[in-house]
Structures are given as structure tokens and as C-alpha cells.
Design an enzyme around this catalytic site. Structure first.
Site, PDB file in Angstrom:
ATOM      1  N   GLU A 178       0.288 -14.951  -8.181  1.00  0.00           N
ATOM      2  CA  GLU A 178       0.885 -15.945  -9.065  1.00  0.00           C
ATOM      3  C   GLU A 178       1.785 -16.917  -8.305  1.00  0.00           C
ATOM      4  OE1 GLU A 178       3.575 -12.284  -9.175  1.00  0.00           O
ATOM      5  OE2 GLU A 178       1.447 -12.775  -8.932  1.00  0.00           O
ATOM      6  N   SER A 228       0.415  -5.253   0.349  1.00  0.00           N
ATOM      7  CA  SER A 228       1.296  -4.342   1.067  1.00  0.00           C
ATOM      8  C   SER A 228       0.842  -2.901   0.890  1.00  0.00           C
ATOM      9  CB  SER A 228       2.733  -4.499   0.557  1.00  0.00           C
ATOM     10  OG  SER A 228       2.840  -4.023  -0.773  1.00  0.00           O
ATOM     11  N   CYS A 283      -1.584 -10.342   7.657  1.00  0.00           N
ATOM     12  CA  CYS A 283      -1.621  -8.906   7.943  1.00  0.00           C
ATOM     13  C   CYS A 283      -2.170  -8.614   9.326  1.00  0.00           C
ATOM     14  CB  CYS A 283      -2.440  -8.167   6.884  1.00  0.00           C
ATOM     15  SG  CYS A 283      -4.205  -8.560   6.899  1.00  0.00           S
ATOM     16  N   GLU A 384       6.944  -3.762   8.031  1.00  0.00           N
ATOM     17  CA  GLU A 384       6.131  -4.969   8.100  1.00  0.00           C
ATOM     18  C   GLU A 384       6.994  -6.122   7.606  1.00  0.00           C
ATOM     19  OE1 GLU A 384       1.727  -6.555   6.771  1.00  0.00           O
ATOM     20  OE2 GLU A 384       2.890  -5.425   5.310  1.00  0.00           O
TER      21      GLU A 384
END
Length: 501
Positions: A178, A228, A283, A384
Site C-alpha cells: 500500500e 521480511s 533483499c 536486516e
């Protein structure tokens, strides 16, 4: 004027009815430019129903020729409109235009693969396994499948999924991020222009309400996800509990092992582009460099020299090499890893926090950060970060460096830089990661090889796109048949064959 992004259901734009809206900002200015409809569970049901009707109404049994001809037409339209799609990505994500164009190009690779899906869908046949008995294997579509995709690649990641899914005969419901929803809607419009029947491809925008409904909906047969690790684990657990096939790609902490014999200029170039490209919001970014032996100081100096020259600015400025981060909240989170690094034992070589761009002071800006001699206990190494922060760790030997890489809970991608073929061969066999680069910093496979990691970077049995993608979006069926010889027809039935008795 703020524009509105609605859903795409049954081949047309459909206004949101939930009453819930999400803001979409221009990351370069911080201004809200768009509002996006957030779907209720009922609106998700409407999209799934449209997809189900399209599947049972003919798409599930459509010919391969029909499917691929539409995909060929879509490919031509996407190619012709790549600048327009890239502009939408830059406006909502913030990445520079060249990065956005590269994203569209990588998505086109998977469309190319889907256009040639006929080869992947060929079955197998064994004749005469016993007298008059044949065995064949075929693959059939699943039905309605869903994709839940992240903000960092709003065009490419959906194209990792839906072209193969619909080429295999499935219908698709996409729930994009979104935060940058417009690219998905543009893709839906291009698919419709290419002649895709109504309901085969649908887009519902939303938050956790929409996601949870897709995960539990009885008519959704499979779910693909990229995001994630905590959310990937949740997607896999929840969708599996509801009887769905799942491929859920999670987070990463990708390492680049640099051996003493490496070309340090090439390694520094690679580290800078892989760590700071797309502002580190990918990623497959290299976020940890492991320098082996005595080369660490020289390598860090070369990385710093290059990093300091990166031009940061609005994504629509041709001079910009790196844009802002997606939201102010994400910018602040990334900055926190840098501001807290020294206290955790890191040497802060470059501190990009507090960076602003003249004339765009309210944008979600952060500069380049480089941390050296990072301990494995530091948060900047453990987590991360998903931003332009590169950690450099030191190792005395190859074995020590390899052990450090393999100790990470993530196993998405990794790379080694060396001139020694034997060392590279050992590394590619011994490292615990799903994608390995040899003197290649970001080893994202081409479309006809599958993408996916190991350990906490992947939940499910299938990697994404390539042959794994075809297998994920189809089910195998084996058919065993026995046909009597026509010469053995019952008495009184004459098929024109000589009698065997």
C-alpha cells in the site's frame, strides 16, 4: 490535488467501499500525493469471486496458444510503456529512474519465460509399461492463486509471480504494498489492453485485513509472498494451516567474502553498487563485507572513496544515483542503526544520518553509512536494515570467514571475490545460501533459473519463478491407461483389424 488509487476487480477499476484509506507519499518531498483504498474482507471476497468465475468460466481450460498470445501482447505493451511504469515507481518508491527501468527490465524476463511456458508444461509418456498399458504425467493449474508483494520492487516482484501463474492456467489476485500501489494498477490496465479476460488478474490494495482474508479464503489455492522474515513466517504458518500451497520469501543479510588475492578495485566497485544501489532497499543487497587477511584497511579505504562520490537526490533527477527511503519512519529506523553503532563496538567510517537535499528538506533522506570492524553482536550486523548501511567485518582466514557467513540465520544470497578458481569452487559448495555469486555481488538468477534462499530467507518448498515457479503453480497428475488391442474386439464387432485368434 491528491489522486485516488482504487482496486482492479473483474477487468475494471472498482472504488473502495471500506471507508479506509492509506496515504502514499512522494519520498523526495515528504508530501502526500495519493490516497489508496484499503480493502475490507468483503472486498477481498469480491476479487476472489471474480477470479474464481474467470477460472471456472474458461481460463482454467483455455488453450496454451490463447494464454501465450495474450502474454506476448502484454510484453509488447509493457516494453512500450516501461518509462511510464518506471515514473510511477520513482514517484512513490523514490528510487532513481534508471533503477526503476532496471526493475521493469527484470520483470520482463519473467514475462519472456511465461511466453514460452509451453515447454515447461510438456508432460511425459511411457508406453507399454505392461501389455497394452501406458503411463503419462501431466500438470494442471491450481485455480485461484494470490500474490502479496513488498514496496521495494512494486513492478518486478509481482511479475515474478503472475505471468507464470496465469500462463499455467490459474487466475490471480495481487495484494501489492500500500506504500507504492500505482505500478500494480498500471500493469492491470496493460493486461486488460492485451486482451486478458475479465477476472483473470485482479488487484486489491490493503493492509493486514486484506492479507489475512487471502490467507484464510477457501477459494485461494496458493499464496506467494516476498517480504521480511517475520511476516514470511506468519504467511507460511497461517496459509499452510488453511490448506494452501505457500512460497514465502523472507529477509536477508547478504555477505560478500573478499579473499586476499581479489581485485580490490573490482571488489570495492561491487560492494558500493550492491550495498547502496536502490538505497539498499532490496533483499539481495550486500550489507556485510567480510575482508579476509590483511586487505581490510585498503578495501575499506577504496569503498569509502567511491561511496563519498555517490550523488543523492530526487529519483526523477537524471544526475541522482541514489534516492530517498520509502517513508520517514523507515529512514529514522535505518538511522538508528548508525547512531548506535559506535556504542556497540563499530568504527563509524561514514555517517549518513542527518543528510538532507537542498530544496527537498522534508524528503525521506539519508546518506551513505559505512561501518568497519563490526562485531557480530552489533544490531547493525544482526538485523536486516534495508537501507544504505554497509558493515565490514574482519576474518583472518577463509575458514573463519566462511564460518561467519554460515552462522547467519539468513541464507538468501552471498558472494566471493577471488582470482582462485579452487577457492571459489569450495565456497560455492560449502556456503549455506540459496544464491551464490563468484565475483558477482548480487547473484539474482536470470528468469529461467529459480530465485530463493535458505534458512530464514525462505519458507516453503518452492523457489520463485523458473522451473520451480511452474511447479508451484501447477499440480502433477499421473494417468495409467489400458486399451485392448482392436484386433481383440468382441465377436460381432468388426473394426477392420485382422483377428489375432
Amino acid at each position: 490535488m491528491t489522486k485516488t488509487v482504487n482496486h482492479w476487480i473483474g477487468g475494471k477499476s472498482v472504488e473502495g467501499t471500506s471507508g479506509n484509506w492509506g496515504p502514499v507519499t512522494d519520498p523526495a518531498t515528504g508530501a502526500v500525493t495519493t490516497r489508496v483504498a484499503l480493502a475490507s474482507a468483503d472486498e477481498v471476497d469480491t476479487a476472489v469471486a471474480a477470479a474464481r468465475a474467470a477460472y471456472t468460466g474458461g481460463w482454467g481450460t483455455s488453450s496454451l496458444a490463447q494464454r501465450t498470445s495474450i502474454l506476448f501482447a502484454f510484453r509488447a505493451l509493457l516494453d512500450a510503456n516501461r518509462d511510464a511504469v518506471a515514473e510511477l515507481i520513482t514517484a512513490e518508491h523514490g528510487k532513481v529512474h534508471s533503477d526503476a527501468l532496471g526493475e521493469v527490465a527484470r520483470g520482463l524476463e519473467i514475462v519472456d519465460l511465461a511466453c514460452g511456458i509451453t515447454v515447461q508444461l510438456k508432460g511425459e509418456l511411457s508406453t507399454q509399461v505392461a501389455r497394452n498399458v501406458d503411463v503419462s504425467s501431466i500438470r494442471q493449474p491450481l485455480g485461484v492463486v494470490a500474490g502479496i508483494t513488498p514496496f521495494n520492487f512494486p513492478a518486478m516482484v509481482p511479475m515474478w509471480m503472475f505471468p507464470i501463474a496465469i500462463a499455467c492456467g490459474n487466475t490471480f489476485v495481487l495484494k501489492p504494498s500500500e506504500k507504492d500501489p500505482s505500478a500494480a494498477l498500471k500493469i492491470a490496465e496493460l493486461l486488460a489492453e492485451a486482451g486478458l479476460p475479465e477476472g483473470v488478474f485482479n488487484v486489491v490494495h490493503g493492509d493486514k485485513v486484506a492479507v489475512d482474508r487471502l490467507l484464510e479464503h477457501p477459494d485461494v489455492a496458493a499464496v506467494s509472498f516476498v517480504g521480511s522474515t517475520p511476516i514470511a513466517r506468519y504467511i507460511h504458518t497461517t496459509a499452510s494451516a488453511n490448506g494452501k500451497r505457500v512460497q514465502a520469501l523472507g529477509g536477508a543479510k547478504n555477505h560478500m567474502l573478499v579473499l586476499p588475492d581479489a581485485d580490490l578495485d573490482a571488489a570495492a566497485d561491487a560492494a558500493v553498487s550492491a550495498a547502496y544501489g536502490s538505497a539498499g532497499e532490496r533483499c539481495m543487497a550486500i550489507s556485510a563485507v567480510v575482508a579476509v587477511g590483511a586487505i581490510g584497511d585498503e578495501l575499506v579505504a577504496k569503498i569509502r572513496e567511491r561511496a563519498e562520490k555517490i550523488k543523492i537526490g530526487p529519483g526523477n533527477d537524471p544526475a541522482s544515483e541514489m534516492g530517498p527511503l520509502i517513508t520517514a519512519a523507515h529512514r529514522d529506523k535505518v538511522a538508528s542503526y548508525v547512531t548506535g553503532a559506535a556504542a556497540e563496538g563499530c568504527e563509524v567510517v561514514l555517517d549518513g544520518t542527518g543528510y538532507t537535499v537542498d530544496g527537498h528538506e522534508d524528503g525521506h533522506w539519508i546518506g551513505i553509512s559505512l561501518l568497519d570492524r563490526v562485531p557480530t553482536t552489533a544490531a547493525a550486523y544482526r538485523d536486516e536494515i534495508f537501507g544504505p548501511v554497509l558493515c565490514v567485518l574482519r576474518a583472518e582466514t577463509y575458514e573463519e570467514g566462511l564460518a561467519l557467513v554460515n552462522a547467519s540465520p539468513f541464507g538468501n544470497g552471498t558472494a566471493i571475490f577471488t582470482r582462485d578458481g579452487g577457492a571459489a569452487r569450495r565456497f560455492q559448495l560449502e556456503v549455506e545460501a540459496g544464491m551464490v555469486g563468484v565475483n558477482v555481488p548480487i547473484p539474482v538468477p536470470v528468469g529461467y533459473h529459480s530465485f530463493g534462499g535458505w534458512k530464514d530467507s525462505l519458507f516453503g518448498d518452492h523457489h520463485i519463478y523458473g522451473n520451480d515457479g511452474t511447479h508451484f503453480y501447477t499440480r502433477g497428475k499421473v494417468v495409467t491407461t489400458r486399451w485392448p488391442d482392436p484386433a481383440d474386439a468382441p465377436a460381432g464387432v468388426d473394426l477392420g483389424f485382422p483377428r489375432n485368434h
